[in-house]
Motif scaffolding. Sequence first.
Motif, PDB file in Angstrom:
ATOM      1  N   ILE A  38      11.166  34.157  17.089  1.00 18.47           N
ATOM      2  CA  ILE A  38      10.694  34.969  18.200  1.00 18.47           C
ATOM      3  C   ILE A  38      10.374  34.015  19.341  1.00 18.47           C
ATOM      4  CG2 ILE A  38       8.933  36.587  18.986  1.00 18.47           C
ATOM      5  CD1 ILE A  38       8.497  37.244  15.975  1.00 18.47           C
ATOM      6  N   ARG A  39      10.992  34.258  20.492  1.00 16.29           N
ATOM      7  CA  ARG A  39      10.772  33.363  21.630  1.00 16.29           C
ATOM      8  C   ARG A  39       9.385  33.602  22.204  1.00 16.29           C
ATOM      9  NH1 ARG A  39      10.048  33.269  26.993  1.00 16.29           N
ATOM     10  NH2 ARG A  39      11.163  31.801  28.249  1.00 16.29           N
ATOM     11  N   GLY A  40       8.636  32.543  22.311  1.00 16.38           N
ATOM     12  CA  GLY A  40       7.279  32.614  22.836  1.00 16.38           C
ATOM     13  C   GLY A  40       7.195  32.102  24.256  1.00 16.38           C
ATOM     14  N   GLU A  41       6.038  31.581  24.602  1.00 19.50           N
ATOM     15  CA  GLU A  41       5.783  31.116  25.958  1.00 19.50           C
ATOM     16  C   GLU A  41       6.331  29.712  26.186  1.00 19.50           C
ATOM     17  OE1 GLU A  41       1.618  31.362  26.662  1.00 19.50           O
ATOM     18  OE2 GLU A  41       1.603  33.550  26.630  1.00 19.50           O
ATOM     19  N   TYR A  42       6.390  29.341  27.460  1.00 18.56           N
ATOM     20  CA  TYR A  42       6.804  27.998  27.854  1.00 18.56           C
ATOM     21  C   TYR A  42       5.580  27.093  27.817  1.00 18.56           C
ATOM     22  CZ  TYR A  42       8.701  24.207  30.684  1.00 18.56           C
ATOM     23  OH  TYR A  42       9.108  22.986  31.139  1.00 18.56           O
TER      24      TYR A  42
END
Length: 75
Positions: A38-42
């Motif tokens: 799951i792509r999270g924050e930078y």
Amino acid sequence: LSITRENNIMQHTNIKNVKQGDFVKLVRKGQPTSNVYIRGEYCRYSKAYELTSWLDINKVVYRKGKTECFAGFEF
């Protein structure tokens, strides 16, 4: 480039082009890996995007924005 598996079309893209909260599979040798993230924050400190494993929420990896991945599939 897109790969069709079981009537799902996965789009070949970079992590920086995927929306936060979307599912991604990383690319290894031109093929998608079995792990779903799951792509999270930078993260500004490490200059990378946070990817959390869907199977193990304790597993977090950080990858650069230019890292290739597959997205747009139903999971």
